[in-house]
Design an enzyme around this catalytic site. Sequence first.
Site, short mmCIF file in Angstrom:
data_model
loop_
_atom_site.label_atom_id
_atom_site.label_comp_id
_atom_site.label_asym_id
_atom_site.label_seq_id
_atom_site.Cartn_x
_atom_site.Cartn_y
_atom_site.Cartn_z
N GLU A 1 66.73 27.54 30.56
CA GLU A 1 65.58 27.86 29.72
C GLU A 1 65.28 26.64 28.85
O GLU A 1 66.09 26.24 28.01
CB GLU A 1 65.90 29.08 28.83
CG GLU A 1 64.80 29.38 27.82
CD GLU A 1 65.17 30.49 26.83
OE1 GLU A 1 66.09 31.30 27.13
OE2 GLU A 1 64.54 30.55 25.76
N ARG B 1 59.37 23.75 22.28
CA ARG B 1 59.37 23.49 20.84
C ARG B 1 59.16 22.03 20.51
O ARG B 1 59.02 21.68 19.35
CB ARG B 1 60.74 23.85 20.25
CG ARG B 1 60.99 25.30 20.20
CD ARG B 1 62.36 25.54 19.58
NE ARG B 1 62.82 26.81 20.04
CZ ARG B 1 64.01 27.31 19.80
NH1 ARG B 1 64.87 26.63 19.09
NH2 ARG B 1 64.34 28.49 20.26
N THR C 1 60.71 30.07 24.10
CA THR C 1 59.86 29.98 22.90
C THR C 1 58.38 30.04 23.27
O THR C 1 57.54 29.32 22.71
CB THR C 1 60.16 28.71 22.06
OG1 THR C 1 61.56 28.44 22.08
CG2 THR C 1 59.78 28.92 20.59
N LYS D 1 64.76 40.10 26.04
CA LYS D 1 65.61 39.22 25.24
C LYS D 1 65.85 39.98 23.94
O LYS D 1 64.92 40.54 23.36
CB LYS D 1 64.83 37.93 24.97
CG LYS D 1 65.46 37.01 23.94
CD LYS D 1 64.82 35.63 24.00
CE LYS D 1 65.25 34.78 22.81
NZ LYS D 1 65.32 33.35 23.13
C1 3PG Z 1 66.85 30.08 20.40
O1 3PG Z 1 65.77 30.42 20.83
O2 3PG Z 1 67.02 29.24 19.49
C2 3PG Z 1 68.00 30.70 21.04
O3 3PG Z 1 68.02 32.02 20.73
C3 3PG Z 1 69.28 30.01 20.81
O4 3PG Z 1 69.95 30.50 19.73
P1 3PG Z 1 71.33 29.80 19.34
O5 3PG Z 1 70.99 28.40 18.96
O6 3PG Z 1 71.83 30.61 18.19
O7 3PG Z 1 72.22 29.88 20.54
#
Ligand code: 3PG
Length: 205
Positions: A38, A42, A66, A126
């Site tokens: 994934e 961002r 995201t 999710k």
């Molecule tokens: C995110 O979108 O930042 C993920 O959920 C990852 O979360 P984490 O950095 O706590 O693993």
Amino acid sequence: MRNLLAGNPVIPVITLNRVEDAVPLAQALIAGGLKVLEVTLRTEAAVEGIRQIVKHVPEAIVGTGTVCTEQQLKLSEDLGCQFMISPGATDGLLRAAASASIPFLPGISTVSELMRCMEYGHRNFKFFPAEAAGGVPVLKSFAGPFADISFCPTGGIGLHNVMDYLALPNVLCVGGSWIAQPKLIDEKDWAGIERLAREAVELAS
Ligand code: 3PG
């Protein structure tokens, strides 16, 4: 979406700051046994980074993370991604995802959000931000009224708690940034990332 998640218990969440990191990072994760990746939308490098992975690492199953706008859904399809994930869900996103050519995993953290997404036909979610939203006890509680619903919890998951989540019958897989750690990516420590990937695969199996 369910088939994709069920066969891949750990999904690395990747945030790319440099396009040049995309291919060696994906190769390290694949070498460590993780093929579903994934890549979060961002950063500026994300789009070109995804293009590079799709082109040069064909064994990777790449999706976007995201995803917050309808344009990003369309972008995910255009990039040749195989899935797309959002931390949440809006009516606009849910409507647009219904006619998309690739599966969409909406994010939820409450019962009402989950029920609203179910109205659009979703059965896989999710669960975000997993730890902050109550973690394992919440997912256990969801299993009562929502027996046929499955989750990919993400947010605050690491080696210390990954097995607590994977032990739950309604958890198909977990996501997290603890494998493709920003610090290791900055250091281009591909061997270190491969090691973390292998460790996650061994734990999960
Ligand atoms: C995110 O979108 O930042 C993920 O959920 C990852 O979360 P984490 O950095 O706590 O693993």
